[in-house]
Design an enzyme around this catalytic site. Structure first.
Site, PDB file in Angstrom:
ATOM      1  N   ARG A 138      11.278  -0.825  10.832  1.00  0.00           N
ATOM      2  CA  ARG A 138      10.138  -0.577  11.718  1.00  0.00           C
ATOM      3  C   ARG A 138      10.118  -1.561  12.885  1.00  0.00           C
ATOM      4  NH1 ARG A 138       4.769   0.440   8.146  1.00  0.00           N
ATOM      5  NH2 ARG A 138       3.915  -0.909   9.789  1.00  0.00           N
ATOM      6  N   ARG A 143       0.205  -9.310  13.219  1.00  0.00           N
ATOM      7  CA  ARG A 143      -0.493  -8.295  12.417  1.00  0.00           C
ATOM      8  C   ARG A 143      -1.316  -8.953  11.318  1.00  0.00           C
ATOM      9  NH1 ARG A 143       4.428  -4.991  10.618  1.00  0.00           N
ATOM     10  NH2 ARG A 143       2.957  -3.784   9.386  1.00  0.00           N
ATOM     11  N   LYS A 165       0.825  -1.214   0.000  1.00  0.00           N
ATOM     12  CA  LYS A 165       0.000   0.000   0.000  1.00  0.00           C
ATOM     13  C   LYS A 165       0.858   1.263   0.000  1.00  0.00           C
ATOM     14  CE  LYS A 165      -2.013  -1.163   3.881  1.00  0.00           C
ATOM     15  NZ  LYS A 165      -1.313  -2.426   4.223  1.00  0.00           N
ATOM     16  N   ARG A 174      12.310  -4.992   4.607  1.00  0.00           N
ATOM     17  CA  ARG A 174      11.814  -3.610   4.439  1.00  0.00           C
ATOM     18  C   ARG A 174      12.684  -2.605   5.182  1.00  0.00           C
ATOM     19  NH1 ARG A 174       5.747  -1.696   5.532  1.00  0.00           N
ATOM     20  NH2 ARG A 174       6.021  -2.800   7.512  1.00  0.00           N
ATOM     21  N   ARG A 195      -9.785   0.178   8.572  1.00  0.00           N
ATOM     22  CA  ARG A 195      -9.373  -1.216   8.700  1.00  0.00           C
ATOM     23  C   ARG A 195     -10.215  -1.997   9.694  1.00  0.00           C
ATOM     24  NH1 ARG A 195      -3.494  -0.306   8.663  1.00  0.00           N
ATOM     25  NH2 ARG A 195      -2.501  -1.740   9.985  1.00  0.00           N
TER      26      ARG A 195
HETATM   27  P1  AP5 Z   1       4.831  -1.527   1.887  1.00  0.00           P
HETATM   28  O1  AP5 Z   1       4.504  -0.723   0.684  1.00  0.00           O
HETATM   29  O2  AP5 Z   1       5.526  -0.831   3.017  1.00  0.00           O
HETATM   30  O3  AP5 Z   1       3.521  -2.272   2.421  1.00  0.00           O
HETATM   31  P2  AP5 Z   1       2.261  -1.720   3.202  1.00  0.00           P
HETATM   32  O4  AP5 Z   1       1.078  -2.385   2.602  1.00  0.00           O
HETATM   33  O5  AP5 Z   1       2.275  -0.234   3.251  1.00  0.00           O
HETATM   34  O6  AP5 Z   1       2.546  -2.373   4.623  1.00  0.00           O
HETATM   35  P3  AP5 Z   1       2.479  -1.786   6.104  1.00  0.00           P
HETATM   36  O7  AP5 Z   1       3.242  -2.748   6.965  1.00  0.00           O
HETATM   37  O8  AP5 Z   1       2.881  -0.363   6.138  1.00  0.00           O
HETATM   38  O9  AP5 Z   1       0.966  -1.935   6.386  1.00  0.00           O
HETATM   39  P4  AP5 Z   1       0.262  -1.939   7.710  1.00  0.00           P
HETATM   40  O10 AP5 Z   1      -1.104  -1.770   7.217  1.00  0.00           O
HETATM   41  O11 AP5 Z   1       0.457  -3.101   8.600  1.00  0.00           O
HETATM   42  O12 AP5 Z   1       0.984  -0.784   8.537  1.00  0.00           O
HETATM   43  P5  AP5 Z   1       0.512   0.661   8.940  1.00  0.00           P
HETATM   44  O13 AP5 Z   1       1.677   1.533   8.919  1.00  0.00           O
HETATM   45  O14 AP5 Z   1      -0.696   1.027   8.165  1.00  0.00           O
HETATM   46  O15 AP5 Z   1       5.675  -2.791   1.404  1.00  0.00           O
HETATM   47  C1  AP5 Z   1       6.228  -3.742   2.309  1.00  0.00           C
HETATM   48  C2  AP5 Z   1       7.598  -4.208   1.818  1.00  0.00           C
HETATM   49  O16 AP5 Z   1       7.444  -4.912   0.590  1.00  0.00           O
HETATM   50  C3  AP5 Z   1       8.578  -3.060   1.510  1.00  0.00           C
HETATM   51  O17 AP5 Z   1       9.882  -3.470   1.822  1.00  0.00           O
HETATM   52  C4  AP5 Z   1       8.432  -2.863  -0.022  1.00  0.00           C
HETATM   53  O18 AP5 Z   1       9.609  -2.315  -0.614  1.00  0.00           O
HETATM   54  C5  AP5 Z   1       8.143  -4.276  -0.492  1.00  0.00           C
HETATM   55  N1  AP5 Z   1       7.262  -4.323  -1.646  1.00  0.00           N
HETATM   56  C6  AP5 Z   1       6.174  -3.539  -1.906  1.00  0.00           C
HETATM   57  N2  AP5 Z   1       5.590  -3.910  -3.065  1.00  0.00           N
HETATM   58  C7  AP5 Z   1       6.329  -4.963  -3.541  1.00  0.00           C
HETATM   59  C8  AP5 Z   1       6.215  -5.778  -4.714  1.00  0.00           C
HETATM   60  N3  AP5 Z   1       5.229  -5.586  -5.615  1.00  0.00           N
HETATM   61  N4  AP5 Z   1       7.129  -6.764  -4.888  1.00  0.00           N
HETATM   62  C9  AP5 Z   1       8.134  -6.967  -3.965  1.00  0.00           C
HETATM   63  N5  AP5 Z   1       8.277  -6.214  -2.850  1.00  0.00           N
HETATM   64  C10 AP5 Z   1       7.391  -5.225  -2.636  1.00  0.00           C
HETATM   65  O19 AP5 Z   1       0.023   0.423  10.431  1.00  0.00           O
HETATM   66  C11 AP5 Z   1       0.938   0.166  11.465  1.00  0.00           C
HETATM   67  C12 AP5 Z   1       0.191   0.046  12.789  1.00  0.00           C
HETATM   68  O20 AP5 Z   1      -0.489   1.296  13.085  1.00  0.00           O
HETATM   69  C13 AP5 Z   1      -0.933  -0.995  12.848  1.00  0.00           C
HETATM   70  O21 AP5 Z   1      -0.434  -2.273  13.175  1.00  0.00           O
HETATM   71  C14 AP5 Z   1      -1.835  -0.414  13.945  1.00  0.00           C
HETATM   72  O22 AP5 Z   1      -1.312  -0.648  15.222  1.00  0.00           O
HETATM   73  C15 AP5 Z   1      -1.757   1.080  13.685  1.00  0.00           C
HETATM   74  N6  AP5 Z   1      -2.808   1.539  12.742  1.00  0.00           N
HETATM   75  C16 AP5 Z   1      -2.604   2.119  11.510  1.00  0.00           C
HETATM   76  N7  AP5 Z   1      -3.779   2.405  10.924  1.00  0.00           N
HETATM   77  C17 AP5 Z   1      -4.743   1.992  11.793  1.00  0.00           C
HETATM   78  C18 AP5 Z   1      -6.161   1.987  11.737  1.00  0.00           C
HETATM   79  N8  AP5 Z   1      -6.822   2.477  10.668  1.00  0.00           N
HETATM   80  N9  AP5 Z   1      -6.835   1.477  12.798  1.00  0.00           N
HETATM   81  C19 AP5 Z   1      -6.204   0.991  13.894  1.00  0.00           C
HETATM   82  N10 AP5 Z   1      -4.854   0.960  14.004  1.00  0.00           N
HETATM   83  C20 AP5 Z   1      -4.131   1.448  12.960  1.00  0.00           C
HETATM   84 ZN    ZN Z   2       2.486   1.165   4.858  1.00  0.00          ZN
END
Ligand code: AP5
Ligand code: ZN
Length: 214
Positions: free
Chosen positions: A156, A167, A13, A123, A88
């Site tokens: 991270r 997660r 994402k 990552r 989410r």
């Molecule tokens: P990346 O693009 O970073 O993936 P992502 O989908 O953004 O993953 P996140 O881990 O950021 O998602 P998340 O939803 O768990 O975390 P968030 O920060 O929202 O890609 C991942 C890796 O793969 C990278 O190394 C990239 O280079 C590689 N990659 C990407 N595309 C690729 C491809 N096509 N091929 C190969 N490699 C690839 O949330 C973190 C925490 O915050 C949550 O756990 C929760 O505690 C809290 N939080 C956030 N939002 C909420 C909410 N709405 N409600 C409640 N708690 C929340």
């Molecule tokens: Zn992300």
């Protein structure tokens, strides 16, 4: 254009949000990045969220809904936005609907759990900009440094394997129901729903997104 990026942790994402921001000139609203910035700044919000995030659990709906509602009313979001990591849970999606915040496209990134566990181990992120790298699949030009600023990249806290697995289970329980939720919204003519294969290479996924969004 108002877009929701829906998918498991590590589905890509944040990576595709960077591409779409550049292409469509709309801001990324990443609730994860906003929470991490609050933790870094030591705000009350950050202090409340830190332990929950480090354990890979979800922050309370109430807190997140307030954060997004405030962000979305800012001037730069009036021409559209990319929601990354929100909604989410069903209550978050309902709150958006009740607040009259509509979206044009919901994009689901489909990636199997085992691919995700492997991705997260490689990552590296640039916290200030939200730029995301992978040691193998999307490496920075200079080892350990952000391409634009030359600043250090970091790992991270929640990317340790056991936290990633937790997660993923939270995703399947609490976020996956949004797939049906938004398919029903699309059937009712309220948005368009697209499911894409997130296992393809980063630039292949970007091309697919640009062809379906136009
Ligand atoms: P990346 O693009 O970073 O993936 P992502 O989908 O953004 O993953 P996140 O881990 O950021 O998602 P998340 O939803 O768990 O975390 P968030 O920060 O929202 O890609 C991942 C890796 O793969 C990278 O190394 C990239 O280079 C590689 N990659 C990407 N595309 C690729 C491809 N096509 N091929 C190969 N490699 C690839 O949330 C973190 C925490 O915050 C949550 O756990 C929760 O505690 C809290 N939080 C956030 N939002 C909420 C909410 N709405 N409600 C409640 N708690 C929340
Ligand atoms: Zn992300």
């Amino acid at each position: 254009m108002r877009i929701i990026l829906l998918g498991a942790p590590g589905a890509g994402k944040g990576t595709q949000a960077q591409y779409l921001m550049g292409k469509y000139g709309i801001p990324q609203i990443s609730t994860g990045d906003m929470l991490r910035a609050a933790i870094k700044a030591g705000t009350e919000l950050g202090n409340a969220a830190k332990r929950v995030m480090d354990e890979g659990k979800l922050v309370s709906d109430e807190l997140i809904i307030g954060l997004v509602k405030e962000r979305i009313t800012q001037d730069d979001c009036q021409g559209g936005f990319l929601l990354d990591g929100f909604p989410r849970t069903i209550p978050q999606a309902d709150a958006m609907k009740e607040a009259g915040i509509n979206v044009d496209h919901v994009i689901e990134f489909d990636v199997p759990d085992e691919v995700i566990v492997e991705r997260m181990a490689g990552r590296r992120v640039h916290p200030a900009s939200g730029r995301v790298y992978h040691l193998q699949y999307n490496p920075p030009k200079n080892d350990g440094k952000d391409d634009e600023t030359g600043e250090d990249l970091v790992i991270r806290v929640d990317d340790q394997e056991d936290t990633v697995r937790h997660r993923l289970s939270v995703y399947h329980e609490q976020t996956k129901p949004l797939v049906d939720y938004y398919q029903l919204e699309a059937n009712a003519g309220n948005c368009q729903y697209h499911k894409i294969d997130g296992t393809k290479a980063v630039d292949v996924v970007s091309k697919q997104l640009s062809s379906l969004l136009g």
